[in-house]
Structure formats: structure tokens, C-alpha cells
Design an enzyme around this catalytic site. Structure first.
Site, PDB file in Angstrom:
ATOM      1  N   THR A  82     -37.985 -14.414  -6.356  1.00  0.00           N
ATOM      2  CA  THR A  82     -38.799 -15.440  -6.361  1.00  0.00           C
ATOM      3  C   THR A  82     -38.859 -16.086  -7.741  1.00  0.00           C
ATOM      4  O   THR A  82     -38.706 -17.408  -7.876  1.00  0.00           O
ATOM      5  CB  THR A  82     -40.420 -15.260  -6.001  1.00  0.00           C
ATOM      6  OG1 THR A  82     -40.646 -14.802  -4.804  1.00  0.00           O
ATOM      7  CG2 THR A  82     -41.347 -16.293  -6.251  1.00  0.00           C
ATOM      8  N   ASP A 258     -36.545 -18.947  -0.676  1.00  0.00           N
ATOM      9  CA  ASP A 258     -36.102 -18.688  -2.070  1.00  0.00           C
ATOM     10  C   ASP A 258     -35.243 -17.623  -2.205  1.00  0.00           C
ATOM     11  O   ASP A 258     -34.432 -17.776  -2.873  1.00  0.00           O
ATOM     12  CB  ASP A 258     -37.556 -18.225  -2.662  1.00  0.00           C
ATOM     13  CG  ASP A 258     -38.102 -17.026  -2.401  1.00  0.00           C
ATOM     14  OD1 ASP A 258     -37.896 -16.776  -0.924  1.00  0.00           O
ATOM     15  OD2 ASP A 258     -38.647 -16.328  -2.943  1.00  0.00           O
TER      16      ASP A 258
HETATM   17  C1  GP9 Z   1     -45.454 -12.511  -5.543  1.00  0.00           C
HETATM   18  C2  GP9 Z   1     -44.292 -13.005  -4.871  1.00  0.00           C
HETATM   19  C3  GP9 Z   1     -43.115 -12.188  -4.584  1.00  0.00           C
HETATM   20  O1  GP9 Z   1     -46.498 -13.184  -6.226  1.00  0.00           O
HETATM   21  O2  GP9 Z   1     -44.032 -14.365  -5.410  1.00  0.00           O
HETATM   22  O3  GP9 Z   1     -41.984 -12.337  -5.262  1.00  0.00           O
HETATM   23  P1  GP9 Z   1     -40.709 -11.524  -4.832  1.00  0.00           P
HETATM   24  O4  GP9 Z   1     -40.790 -10.246  -4.626  1.00  0.00           O
HETATM   25  O5  GP9 Z   1     -40.230 -12.527  -3.501  1.00  0.00           O
HETATM   26  O6  GP9 Z   1     -39.710 -11.979  -5.983  1.00  0.00           O
HETATM   27 MN    MN Z   2     -39.437 -14.301  -3.022  1.00  0.00          MN
END
Ligand code: GP9
Ligand code: MN
Length: 429
Positions: A82, A258
């Protein structure tokens, strides 16, 4: 110092792709919603289960006349997941080969990010919304460096019974409660909403499961379809709200997935989901496609087949707003530009182009997925030319991030972001 910027500027100017006159400036003055669809992959668009659409609201948006949808758009994240996606969307800089740039460099580096640019150039109010703790991925610090005026994290939301699932608040509650803050933002605003329920391990309470899980026998994969449906429902409710409040009329919606939700460790399950006997490295490469859509009343829409990825989003938004990215240090190219090179680097150095795909060391024709086991001399030359671009692109972006090179880059008319201008703390009453 300045000299370190030279190869970066040369590369960026050489690869600059100018705006598409048909779309240049069409979103000027509109509110911008960036809706982050957690772990959502492109194959879920129009995906059916027992003859029933899994994501009817998203499909409707995908096919709408005023939506530009991209069907060859790839995630380009590494370990930062993310955070890498956010890094790319806010800065058109790649995440790092290892770790998360937002964590290692988000606090200390100088950035010339979307929130700061939009605020300074066009007077936008900027806010990020996310139903998890503020420190996750170091958002509470990185967002200050990016110039976000507001960060509504979990502590800004009422703690109702069972409001949490997995990594944070359930998307429906998150979307609904975010509206109270959205309504108070001076317009035009740039608002990013980061959903989270469709995140591994896809936990959801029974009353919110409106569809059967898959039946691949792989427990870590099967409930994905249920949280994806829930994400779609939350999006549907949010779109309703935008329509009813009138906000939809003067807003542009940018939606993106994402990264993958189903990793390459689950190939037998992937094959079943895709209705194939087995998957090749080509299939796995194409499995990295994520949705990317731009919706706005009156926008000339359609399904665009250009090859691109997350690095290209910010230059696209800039051209839609009529601010030229020509002098910015950004590594992507406007997805609507007729001058695009359509080379999509993956973070590990693999790549996709409209003609060839390289994944896990194998080469394929992109159009039909046929493997190239014996490349001709001419093809070898083509491959190495693409590889050189990919390696340089990633390498120079890494140099900018690792060397904090933007601190040496004077952007005309841009005031360096001062983190001290921002606090996201909730006043204790
Ligand atoms: C948690 C979320 C998850 O705040 O944004 O991130 P990810 O595990 O998908 O990198
Ligand atoms: Mn994510």
C-alpha cells in the site's frame, strides 16, 4: 548536490510525454476523490459467480459513458505494498527495491507531492482518510512531508460496536463516517479514501457476507470474493451519497487497485479462479493488472488499452487539471498522452510492453501469451533496449529517494513543504 540531479533531469526530460489536447485541463477546479480499492485486481471487473456479478457497482462505473477505464494498467509495488502505491500516486516516484520508502524516507525527505502541488498551484484543500491507526506505514509523518493538510485516521471515527475487521474499520462504516468530514472541506478539495476490508486474510462478519466464498480449497484465497463484494457495496453507498449531496456534479473520481490480493504462491487457486488448467508466468504477469478509472460528469469515456501503471497516475491527474508536469521530477507519463512509451516496469525489474512481456525470467508475446523460447537477434536487441529503460527508470527514482535529491531541486513557484505546518492530533476535550 545539484550535479547528482543531472542524469535524473536528462532522463526525465528525454522521456517527457506531453498532454493530450482533448483532455488537458478538463478537470480544472473540480474536487478530486482518489479512491484506493484495497487489493483489488483487474480480473474482478465483470467477474461472475454463478452467473451473478461480484462487483456490480464497480462494473457499472467501468462501463459508464463518462468513465475512462484502463484495462492494461498494472500495479508496480514492492515490499511496501500500500505504501508503495501511495508513494507512486502522490509523487510519481517508485517505492524502493526493499522495505517501504514511506517508512524509511517519509519523515526526513523533501517531496514535491500531489497535495502540496495542488494546494499551492490551484488552492486545493487536501485530506487523506483511512480507518487504521495513523502510524501504519508511517503515514502520520510521511503525509506531513507530502503536505497533506488533514489526515483523518481511525481515531477521528466513532467507535461503534463491531466497527473493526482485520486491519481497520469496515469499509461501509468508514465511507459513511468520512462523509461528515468531507462535507466540511473547503472546495475544491483533493481527498484520498483508503479502504481496507478487502485485505488479506479477508475477514468479514457474517451479516456482511452477501456472496458465497470461492471453492478452490485454498482457504487463504476463497474469502477474497466476499470482501471484494463488500468493498463494492461500500463503493455503491458512497456513490449514492455523492449523487444525493450533489458533490458528484463537481467532482472527478479516480479509482485504483493498489496491488494484488492473491499472491503468486497460490497458483492452483489462481488457475481455478481464472478457469484455466494451469497458469504460466505470462498469466501471472497479467494477473498483476489492477483497475484504474477516471469518472467525471461530461468526461469523454471509454476503455483505453494503453499500457501503464501506478507511476503514471500523477502526471495524468496534472494534465487533467491543466498543470504541466514538464518541470517536475516525476517518473511516469500521462496515461492519455499520445507520446507514451508504454513500458511498464515492475519493481523487481521485470516489465510489460504492448509487444513483449518479461516475467520471472521468461519472455512472451503480450498479445497472445506465446512464450519466446528462442529470441531472434533482433528481439534480443529489443529486449535489452526495454530492459535498459526499466533499469534506468527504477534506478534513478531510487537515487532520488535514497539521496533525498529533491531537496536540491528548486521548482519555480513552489514553496518547500514545512512539516511543522501540520498536526493531525485530535484535540483532547
Ligand atoms: C493498513 C493498510 C494495509 O493501514 O493500508 O497495507 P498493505 O498491507 O496492503 O500494504
Ligand atoms: Mn494494500
Amino acid at each position: 548536490d545539484q550535479d547528482q540531479l543531472k542524469p535524473v533531469l536528462n532522463f526525465i526530460h528525454h522521456n517527457y510525454a506531453g498532454p493530450n489536447v482533448q483532455y488537458e485541463g478538463v478537470a480544472k477546479g473540480k474536487n478530486i476523490f482518489v479512491i484506493h480499492l484495497e487489493s483489488l485486481q483487474q480480473f474482478m471487473i465483470d467477474y461472475k459467480q454463478d452467473g451473478q456479478e461480484v462487483m456490480p457497482n464497480l462494473n457499472k462505473l467501468y462501463h459508464a459513458n463518462d468513465t475512462l477505464a484502463f484495462d492494461n494498467f498494472f500495479h508496480q509495488v514492492g515490499q511496501g505494498k500500500t505504501a508503495d502505491a501511495e508513494m507512486m500516486l502522490e509523487n510519481s516516484l517508485y517505492g524502493l527495491p526493499e522495505g517501504s520508502a514511506m517508512v524509511t524516507d517519509g519523515t526526513t525527505n523533501t517531496f514535491q507531492s500531489a497535495p502540496a502541488l495542488l494546494h499551492q498551484k490551484l488552492g486545493y484543500t487536501t485530506a487523506s482518510f483511512h480507518g487504521d491507526v495513523p502510524s501504519f506505514w508511517n503515514r502520520d509523518n510521511a503525509y506531513k512531508s507530502f503536505g497533506y493538510q488533514y489526515f483523518f485516521s481511525k481515531e477521528y471515527y466513532p467507535k461503534t460496536k463491531d466497527y473493526d475487521a482485520g486491519y481497520g474499520m469496515k469499509d461501509k462504516i468508514f465511507m459513511k463516517e468520512s462523509a461528515h468530514y468531507i462535507e466540511q472541506l473547503p472546495q475544491p478539495f483533493y481527498a484520498k479514501l483508503i479502504t481496507v476490508t478487502n485485505h488479506y486474510p479477508y475477514i468479514l462478519d457474517k451479516q456482511n457476507k452477501d456472496i458465497q466464498p470461492w471453492n478452490t480449497g485454498d482457504d487463504t484465497v476463497d474469502p477474497y470474493v466476499q470482501t471484494a463484494r463488500y468493498l463494492d457495496e461500500s463503493l455503491g453507498e458512497f456513490l449514492d451519497y455523492l449523487d444525493k449531496s450533489g458533490l458528484r456534479q463537481n467532482s472527478v473520481l479516480i479509482l485504483y487497485g493498489d496491488h494484488y490480493g492473491i499472491s503468486n504462491n497460490h497458483q492452483p487457486a489462481i488457475a481455478q479462479i481464472l478457469h484455466k488448467k494451469k497458469v504460466t508466468n505470462y498469466d501471472l504477469a497479467m494477473f498483476q493488472k489492477v483497475p484504474f478509472m477516471i469518472n467525471m460528469p461530461g468526461l469523454k469515456g471509454g476503455i483505453d488499452h494503453t499500457y501503464g501503471g501506478e507511476i503514471d497516475v500523477l502526471p495524468t491527474i496534472e494534465d487533467l487539471l491543466g498543470i504541466s508536469s514538464k518541470n517536475y521530477i516525476q517518473f511516469g507519463q500521462d496515461l492519455l498522452s499520445p507520446e507514451r512509451n508504454q513500458i511498464v516496469p515492475f519493481r523487481n525489474g521485470d516489465w510489460v510492453t504492448p509487444k513483449y512481456t518479461k516475467y520471472n525470467g521468461d519472455y512472451y508475446y503480450t498479445k497472445n501469451g506465446k512464450q519466446i523460447t528462442k529470441a531472434t537477434a533482433k528481439q534480443k536487441k529489443e529486449f535489452s533496449k526495454i530492459q535498459k529503460y526499466v533499469t534506468t527508470d527504477l534506478g534513478l527514482s531510487d537515487r532520488v529517494v535514497n539521496g533525498d535529491l529533491l531537496r536540491f531541486y528548486k521548482l519555480p513557484g513552489f514553496k518547500k513543504v514545512d512539516k511543522k505546518d501540520y498536526t493531525y492530533n485530535l484535540k483532547k476535550s
